[in-house]
Write a protein that holds these residues in place. Structure first.
Motif, PDB file in Angstrom:
ATOM      1  N   GLY A 126       5.042 -10.390   4.455  1.00 25.97           N
ATOM      2  CA  GLY A 126       5.725  -9.195   4.915  1.00 25.97           C
ATOM      3  C   GLY A 126       6.472  -8.453   3.832  1.00 25.97           C
ATOM      4  O   GLY A 126       6.425  -8.789   2.645  1.00 25.97           O
ATOM      5  N   VAL A 127       7.233  -7.445   4.257  1.00 25.52           N
ATOM      6  CA  VAL A 127       7.824  -6.490   3.336  1.00 25.52           C
ATOM      7  C   VAL A 127       8.905  -7.113   2.459  1.00 25.52           C
ATOM      8  O   VAL A 127       8.943  -6.870   1.239  1.00 25.52           O
ATOM      9  CB  VAL A 127       8.376  -5.272   4.115  1.00 25.52           C
ATOM     10  CG1 VAL A 127       9.403  -5.688   5.160  1.00 25.52           C
ATOM     11  CG2 VAL A 127       8.974  -4.247   3.171  1.00 25.52           C
ATOM     12  N   ASP A 171      12.507  -3.320   6.875  1.00 23.10           N
ATOM     13  CA  ASP A 171      12.231  -4.599   7.536  1.00 23.10           C
ATOM     14  C   ASP A 171      12.742  -4.509   8.979  1.00 23.10           C
ATOM     15  O   ASP A 171      13.920  -4.714   9.249  1.00 23.10           O
ATOM     16  CB  ASP A 171      12.929  -5.731   6.787  1.00 23.10           C
ATOM     17  CG  ASP A 171      12.533  -7.107   7.311  1.00 23.10           C
ATOM     18  OD1 ASP A 171      11.742  -7.175   8.267  1.00 23.10           O
ATOM     19  OD2 ASP A 171      13.015  -8.112   6.761  1.00 23.10           O
ATOM     20  N   ASP A 198       4.070  -3.270   3.682  1.00 21.53           N
ATOM     21  CA  ASP A 198       4.645  -4.166   2.684  1.00 21.53           C
ATOM     22  C   ASP A 198       5.397  -3.419   1.584  1.00 21.53           C
ATOM     23  O   ASP A 198       6.217  -4.008   0.883  1.00 21.53           O
ATOM     24  CB  ASP A 198       3.543  -5.022   2.047  1.00 21.53           C
ATOM     25  CG  ASP A 198       3.200  -6.239   2.906  1.00 21.53           C
ATOM     26  OD1 ASP A 198       3.807  -6.392   3.982  1.00 21.53           O
ATOM     27  OD2 ASP A 198       2.322  -7.020   2.491  1.00 21.53           O
ATOM     28  N   HIS A 199       5.077  -2.133   1.402  1.00 21.11           N
ATOM     29  CA  HIS A 199       5.752  -1.340   0.371  1.00 21.11           C
ATOM     30  C   HIS A 199       6.755  -0.352   0.969  1.00 21.11           C
ATOM     31  O   HIS A 199       7.352   0.429   0.218  1.00 21.11           O
ATOM     32  CB  HIS A 199       4.724  -0.562  -0.463  1.00 21.11           C
ATOM     33  CG  HIS A 199       3.877  -1.422  -1.340  1.00 21.11           C
ATOM     34  ND1 HIS A 199       2.756  -2.087  -0.881  1.00 21.11           N
ATOM     35  CD2 HIS A 199       3.991  -1.750  -2.655  1.00 21.11           C
ATOM     36  CE1 HIS A 199       2.213  -2.771  -1.876  1.00 21.11           C
ATOM     37  NE2 HIS A 199       2.944  -2.593  -2.957  1.00 21.11           N
ATOM     38  N   HIS A 234       5.087  -9.172   9.914  1.00 23.75           N
ATOM     39  CA  HIS A 234       5.343 -10.575   9.536  1.00 23.75           C
ATOM     40  C   HIS A 234       6.197 -11.293  10.570  1.00 23.75           C
ATOM     41  O   HIS A 234       6.218 -12.524  10.603  1.00 23.75           O
ATOM     42  CB  HIS A 234       6.003 -10.643   8.155  1.00 23.75           C
ATOM     43  CG  HIS A 234       7.390 -10.094   8.099  1.00 23.75           C
ATOM     44  ND1 HIS A 234       7.664  -8.747   8.113  1.00 23.75           N
ATOM     45  CD2 HIS A 234       8.599 -10.706   8.024  1.00 23.75           C
ATOM     46  CE1 HIS A 234       8.958  -8.558   8.042  1.00 23.75           C
ATOM     47  NE2 HIS A 234       9.556  -9.724   7.991  1.00 23.75           N
ATOM     48  N   TYR A 275      -0.653 -10.643   1.358  1.00 21.12           N
ATOM     49  CA  TYR A 275      -0.361 -10.732   2.790  1.00 21.12           C
ATOM     50  C   TYR A 275       0.087 -12.139   3.208  1.00 21.12           C
ATOM     51  O   TYR A 275       1.224 -12.344   3.590  1.00 21.12           O
ATOM     52  CB  TYR A 275      -1.582 -10.324   3.610  1.00 21.12           C
ATOM     53  CG  TYR A 275      -2.087  -8.942   3.282  1.00 21.12           C
ATOM     54  CD1 TYR A 275      -1.199  -7.894   3.050  1.00 21.12           C
ATOM     55  CD2 TYR A 275      -3.452  -8.676   3.190  1.00 21.12           C
ATOM     56  CE1 TYR A 275      -1.651  -6.625   2.737  1.00 21.12           C
ATOM     57  CE2 TYR A 275      -3.912  -7.402   2.888  1.00 21.12           C
ATOM     58  CZ  TYR A 275      -3.012  -6.384   2.657  1.00 21.12           C
ATOM     59  OH  TYR A 275      -3.467  -5.139   2.346  1.00 21.12           O
ATOM     60  N   SER A 293      -0.743  -2.869   3.753  1.00 21.72           N
ATOM     61  CA  SER A 293      -0.313  -2.539   2.391  1.00 21.72           C
ATOM     62  C   SER A 293       0.876  -1.591   2.409  1.00 21.72           C
ATOM     63  O   SER A 293       1.861  -1.786   1.684  1.00 21.72           O
ATOM     64  CB  SER A 293      -1.467  -1.902   1.607  1.00 21.72           C
ATOM     65  OG  SER A 293      -2.550  -2.798   1.477  1.00 21.72           O
ATOM     66  N   HIS A 314       7.244  -9.277  -0.168  1.00 26.73           N
ATOM     67  CA  HIS A 314       6.635  -8.535  -1.270  1.00 26.73           C
ATOM     68  C   HIS A 314       7.692  -7.844  -2.135  1.00 26.73           C
ATOM     69  O   HIS A 314       7.491  -7.670  -3.342  1.00 26.73           O
ATOM     70  CB  HIS A 314       5.648  -7.502  -0.716  1.00 26.73           C
ATOM     71  CG  HIS A 314       4.781  -6.891  -1.774  1.00 26.73           C
ATOM     72  ND1 HIS A 314       3.859  -7.614  -2.493  1.00 26.73           N
ATOM     73  CD2 HIS A 314       4.711  -5.622  -2.256  1.00 26.73           C
ATOM     74  CE1 HIS A 314       3.242  -6.830  -3.360  1.00 26.73           C
ATOM     75  NE2 HIS A 314       3.751  -5.616  -3.238  1.00 26.73           N
ATOM     76  N   THR A 357       2.756   2.712  -2.541  1.00 24.25           N
ATOM     77  CA  THR A 357       1.723   1.699  -2.293  1.00 24.25           C
ATOM     78  C   THR A 357       0.541   1.875  -3.228  1.00 24.25           C
ATOM     79  O   THR A 357       0.038   0.902  -3.809  1.00 24.25           O
ATOM     80  CB  THR A 357       1.238   1.785  -0.830  1.00 24.25           C
ATOM     81  OG1 THR A 357       2.359   1.694   0.044  1.00 24.25           O
ATOM     82  CG2 THR A 357       0.248   0.677  -0.520  1.00 24.25           C
TER      83      THR A 357
END
Length: 297
Positions: free
Chosen positions: A235-236, A219, A214-215, A225, A253, A211, A239, A171
């Motif tokens: 969401g992940v 999921d 998302d990294h 999300h 985001y 953050s 991204h 991240t």
């Protein structure tokens, strides 16, 4: 009638403030630490590593727990110990060598003052949401520029894209310019909105959590999300598409800026969301049940 509504609102706000007051009073017992120039860096590092830790544990367990494969965006990828230590070392180095001196300078220019009253709950929630929306817009513009201008990408943003498959400690694997840019957006937003110190801390925790999630490369059914309705939050997987394809999903985001400018690319559903498990992650191929849902939607 308006007088009654006004009095009811005041009671609601007062109860919200009373709810947060014990927490704020407890934090103020550590006033010397909270007001010190060391606190922002210590808080940022501990919060970041604390949020990364569960995902790092999952990465270590992943080879021995096959059930985790269904939640992994890239089932065949697991970060090596070297990759994890490289990202961790860079984060600690940048915060101690560069972020701390800047924090110390800011503290010398404007020492932190802690008010005796806690913020109202509705005010805290409103300001955190506004900070997230402002940060989302600011970083969207910054992000698009650093992808569309080759020199900016090569010089500053390419570092963050060295890891095409994501994991939590990646991240903050970024250039110093990018790290300071994100910190500048944070500082400007909380200053413009005149956020209460407790709101600032809450925003930083939420921002770091989003953050890292998302990294993370995972999921889950309970990922953020999936809790936000109408596809407002990417969401992940959203991204992850940006890291693999580069030309889409620039907002960190929310999805509205990418929708407006036509850079939104929806992520395919994960394998776990249907009983057959037939939607390979990130392949763009839907199983029969999802194809039928798409036809009838």
């Amino acid at each position: 009638m308006s007088g009654r509504n006004s009095s009811e609102l005041q009671v609601l706000c007062s109860s919200g403030q009373l709810l947060l007051q014990p927490l704020w009073d407890r934090l103020r017992t550590w006033e010397a630490l909270v007001q010190s120039p060391f606190f922002p860096v210590i808080f940022a590092i501990i919060t970041y590593l604390g949020i990364c830790l569960p995902f790092v544990v999952l990465d270590f367990l992943y080879p021995w727990v096959p059930a985790l494969r269904r939640y992994k965006i890239h089932p065949d990828f697991s970060p090596s110990a070297r990759e994890l230590l490289t990202c961790l070392g860079q984060t600690l180095y940048q915060h101690l060598v560069f972020v701390f001196p800047v924090t110390l300078l800011h503290w010398l220019c404007s020492p932190a003052l802690l008010p005796p009253e806690a913020p109202e709950m509705l005010q805290l929630l409103r300001d955190v949401l506004l900070c997230l929306l402002l940060f989302d817009a600011e970083f969207f513009v910054w992000h698009v520029l650093h992808h569309k201008v080759p020199w900016l990408y090569r010089t500053f943003h390419k570092v963050h894209h060295q890891n095409s498959s994501l994991f939590a400690l990646a991240t903050q694997h970024m250039s110093l310019w990018e790290l300071f840019s994100l910190g500048f957006f944070d500082m400007v937003n909380v200053t413009l909105l005149r956020c209460h110190p407790l709101t600032v801390l809450t925003f930083h925790v939420v921002n770091i959590w989003l953050s890292v999630e998302d990294h993370s490369g995972y999921d889950f059914p309970w990922s953020t999300h999936r809790l936000v309705p109408f596809g407002w939050y990417g969401g992940v997987a959203h991204h992850d598409l940006h890291h693999s394809q580069f030309n889409c999903n620039f907002a960190p985001y929310f999805t509205h800026w990418d929708k407006i400018l036509g850079t939104l690319r929806p992520a395919p559903p994960p394998a776990w969301c249907c009983s057959c498990g037939g939607c390979p992650s990130n392949s763009g191929v839907l199983c029969d049940s999802h194809l039928n849902q798409k036809k009838h939607s």
